[in-house]
Design an enzyme around this catalytic site. Structure first.
Site, PDB file in Angstrom:
ATOM      1  N   SER A  21       1.622  -1.359   0.230  1.00  0.00           N
ATOM      2  CA  SER A  21      -0.041  -0.175  -0.605  1.00  0.00           C
ATOM      3  C   SER A  21       0.571   1.623   0.164  1.00  0.00           C
ATOM      4  CB  SER A  21      -1.066   0.059   1.337  1.00  0.00           C
ATOM      5  OG  SER A  21      -0.074   0.701   2.064  1.00  0.00           O
ATOM      6  N   HIS A 117       8.350   3.320   9.634  1.00  0.00           N
ATOM      7  CA  HIS A 117       8.171   2.403  10.473  1.00  0.00           C
ATOM      8  C   HIS A 117       6.344   3.011  11.374  1.00  0.00           C
ATOM      9  CE1 HIS A 117       8.777  -0.395  13.107  1.00  0.00           C
ATOM     10  NE2 HIS A 117       8.882   0.420  14.299  1.00  0.00           N
TER      11      HIS A 117
HETATM   12  C1  GRF Z   1       3.293  -0.346   7.086  1.00  0.00           C
HETATM   13  O1  GRF Z   1       3.007  -0.779   8.243  1.00  0.00           O
HETATM   14  C2  GRF Z   1       4.947   0.114   7.171  1.00  0.00           C
HETATM   15  O2  GRF Z   1       5.245   0.698   8.103  1.00  0.00           O
HETATM   16  C3  GRF Z   1       5.820  -1.177   7.719  1.00  0.00           C
HETATM   17  O3  GRF Z   1       4.930  -2.279   7.125  1.00  0.00           O
HETATM   18  C4  GRF Z   1       4.035  -2.217   6.364  1.00  0.00           C
HETATM   19  C5  GRF Z   1       3.853  -1.908   4.982  1.00  0.00           C
HETATM   20  O4  GRF Z   1       2.795  -2.207   4.932  1.00  0.00           O
HETATM   21  N1  GRF Z   1       7.075  -1.548   7.599  1.00  0.00           N
HETATM   22  P1  GRF Z   1       2.082  -1.629   2.860  1.00  0.00           P
HETATM   23  O5  GRF Z   1       3.025  -3.760   2.351  1.00  0.00           O
HETATM   24  O6  GRF Z   1       3.599  -0.878   2.135  1.00  0.00           O
HETATM   25  O7  GRF Z   1       1.249  -2.006   3.160  1.00  0.00           O
END
Ligand code: GRF
Length: 208
Positions: A21, A117
């Site tokens: 996402s 993060h």
């Molecule tokens: C997000 O919550 C990011 O902060 C963490 O992993 C998740 C990845 O989500 N590092 P996506 O794959 O970008 O939807």
């Protein structure tokens, strides 16, 4: 004080292990003209990562590079770096990339690798940051965009966004509220880099 990037359109590579996402949010911001960048490549270490399909749908080169095909992390990262260098990538964007970055990538892209993060660092590093925050009982949490160093979620902080934690929150509801801020913050932080406004001294990032 060192300027991280001269102003100019950024050539990005996204590394993702999962949903994608954040990748999609960056891609959409570029389409809307809110982020002066081009995503040249998406790399995943997981064949089943939905991020790969999202990249293909967006017309972006998507590579599954299987870590099991390499003898060690150094060789695996050397392959990634070769792909990045071949495309003149400026900034490596970790977006749900579930591996620690090692010396080979860090040396090749010093202060050019960024991560997002889902907590206010330095609190709640590592996995399940949103649940860690709930278990601790914090009243606010959020997300952090930071440069990547050899530690886990320890590099210099570029930007943070705060969300309120409500008494009835669970991991899903808090994660969803944080994710909205992740998408916004990641685009904004990268746009600051594109504008050449990000400087670093010691471990403090200054935005001009
Ligand atoms: C997000 O919550 C990011 O902060 C963490 O992993 C998740 C990845 O989500 N590092 P996506 O794959 O970008 O939807």
């Amino acid at each position: 004080m060192m300027r991280v990037m001269e102003p100019g359109r950024l050539k990005l590579a996204v590394l993702a292990s999962g949903r994608g996402s954040n990748f999609l949010a960056l891609w959409e911001a570029i389409q809307k003209g809110e982020l002066d960048a081009e995503i040249c490549l998406l790399i995943s270490d997981k064949e089943e990562a939905p991020a790969l399909g999202k990249a293909v749908d967006a017309g972006i080169t998507a590579l599954f590079i299987d870590p099991r095909g390499y003898q060690n992390r150094e060789q695996y990262e050397a392959e990634i770096v070769a792909q990045l260098v071949a495309r003149n990538i400026d900034i490596v964007v970790l977006a749900g990339y579930m591996r620690l970055v090692g010396k080979v990538m860090l040396d090749a892209y010093k202060m050019r690798i960024v991560n997002i993060h889902p907590a206010l660092l330095p609190s709640f590093t590592g996995l399940n940051a949103q649940q860690q925050a709930l278990d601790y009982g914090v009243k606010v949490s959020g997300c952090t965009v930071h440069f990547v160093d050899e530690g886990m979620d320890t590099g210099p902080i570029i930007m943070q966004a705060v969300v309120v934690v409500y008494p009835n929150d669970n991991e899903d509801s808090l994660s969803a509220r944080i994710l909205v801020e992740e998408h916004r913050s990641y685009c904004q932080a990268l746009q600051l880099l594109a504008e050449g406004r990000v400087f670093i001294k010691d471990r403090t990032v200054h935005i001009n």
